[in-house]
Structures are given as C-alpha cells and as structure tokens.
Design an enzyme around this catalytic site. Structure first.
Site, short mmCIF file in Angstrom:
data_model
loop_
_atom_site.label_atom_id
_atom_site.label_comp_id
_atom_site.label_asym_id
_atom_site.label_seq_id
_atom_site.Cartn_x
_atom_site.Cartn_y
_atom_site.Cartn_z
CD GLU A 219 35.18 -33.71 90.59
OE1 GLU A 219 35.70 -35.21 90.23
OE2 GLU A 219 36.20 -33.35 91.61
CG ASP A 220 31.05 -34.53 90.76
OD1 ASP A 220 31.15 -34.46 89.86
OD2 ASP A 220 31.17 -34.60 92.07
CG HIS B 105 35.18 -33.69 98.50
ND1 HIS B 105 35.01 -34.26 99.31
CD2 HIS B 105 35.82 -34.88 97.54
CE1 HIS B 105 34.30 -34.98 99.02
NE2 HIS B 105 34.84 -35.61 97.80
CG ASP B 106 33.15 -34.63 95.73
OD1 ASP B 106 34.76 -34.71 94.91
OD2 ASP B 106 33.05 -35.71 95.82
CG ASP C 112 37.47 -38.31 97.93
OD1 ASP C 112 35.95 -38.07 97.65
OD2 ASP C 112 38.31 -38.20 96.50
CG HIS D 229 31.15 -40.02 99.10
ND1 HIS D 229 32.52 -40.03 99.46
CD2 HIS D 229 32.02 -38.48 98.67
CE1 HIS D 229 33.39 -39.83 98.97
NE2 HIS D 229 33.23 -38.31 98.69
#
Length: 196
Positions: A77-78, A73-74, A134, A47
């Site tokens: 957050e993750d 980008h994640d 995204d 992804h």
C-alpha cells in the site's frame, strides 16, 4: 543505503526466526523515509513492529506467517514493493495475507474505509489478526500522539470507524480483541481528558 537481503528459497518451514529478521529488514528499508502522522512523527517501522508483536503475542509465537505478514502489511500500500517481490522473498502464504490487508488506493478514502468494514467478516483468520493488531496500534498512536491538525471530533470519528471494522473481526482471538477494547476505551477517555 544497503538493500535488504533476499532470503533463501523455502526457509519458512525451517527458519522462521531468520524469515522474521529478513522481513523486519525488508520493511525497515521499504518504509525508511516514512513517519507516523502524529505530533511525535515516530519512524513508521515502530508501527510495524508493534503490529507484529501484538500478532506474535496473540498467537503465542506459533504462527510465523501471520507475524511476518504483520511486519509487511503496509508494504504493498505504502511503498514500491510489489506482490511478486513479496511472494518471491517470503512465500505465497505471507503475500496472501499482505494482499488481504492492503487498501486499494484507486478507491476514494471514504470507499476504502467502508470497504474495510464490509470485508472484515470474510477475511482469513490471519488477515483478521493483522487487522485487529493494526487497529490496536493505530488507536494507541491516536491517543498518545495524534495528528496536530486533527480536531477532537475527527479523532473520535476515527475511533468509531476502527470499532466498526473490528466488529466484523470479532471471534478471531479473544486476547487480541480484549487488547483492542482496552485501547478503544482508554484512548477515548484520554482524548476526552477523562481519567482512565
């Protein structure tokens, strides 16, 4: 397991390809145990690489900061990556975009989804590019490999929410918006079993 290598300070202006490779390595290590939610359970890095490719194509390779931010980008957050770590490794411009594209996990899922819709029009151009890419990647994944336990209504609801977010991103990049529109229409048709 090897750890990602820290880039040399201030390499962004001189070696964007090196920074890109380092960001890819960093993201791959941070997301190493994560898989996509779809039936294929693809490695999460697939992804991230697709989002980075979409941003690179939309900018004709002329904005390495946006492409590197797309890869990362994640991470806030993750993963266990911190704002300070990303800023130290990849610079202030990159971490600003990553922060803009990060959901606040203290909010409920419904609040986070609404916040994405509300925040889209005022995001920076780079954050808008990453968000657009995204959403393209997510819609493609939802159509090709949706979560096995999601009924059709929930998949369609996801498409409609993504469309609402992208409504606030319009005017950012005509090429990427056209790619989104194609993913949206083709994906809905595929979910509904219609010929594309």
């Amino acid at each position: 397991m090897s750890q990602p290598h820290a880039p040399l300070p201030n390499t962004s202006l001189h070696a964007p390809l090196l920074d890109f490779a380092r960001a890819l390595d960093f993201a791959a290590h941070k997301h190493i145990d994560q898989r996509r939610k779809g039936v294929r359970a693809e490695p999460y890095v697939n992804h991230l690489s697709e989002v980075a490719l979409l941003v690179a194509e939309a900018t004709e390779g002329k904005d390495p900061v946006a492409v590197i931010a797309a890869l990362l980008h994640d991470t806030l957050e993750d993963t266990d990556a911190s704002f300070e770590e990303i800023e130290e490794l990849f610079g202030e411009e990159v971490v600003r975009v990553v922060a803009e594209t990060t959901d606040d996990k203290r909010m409920s899922k419904a609040e986070r989804k609404q916040h994405q819709i509300d925040a889209a029009p005022t995001a920076s151009k780079r954050a808008k590019l990453v968000k657009l890419a995204d959403k393209v990647s997510n819609l493609r994944s939802m159509a090709a490999s949706p979560p096995a336990d999601w009924p059709l209504s929930r998949k369609i609801e996801y498409f409609e929410w993504a469309y609402a977010v992208v409504a606030g991103l319009r005017g950012t990049n005509a090429r990427l918006e056209a790619v989104f529109d194609r993913a949206y229409h083709d994906g809905l048709a595929e979910l509904r079993g219609e010929s594309v």
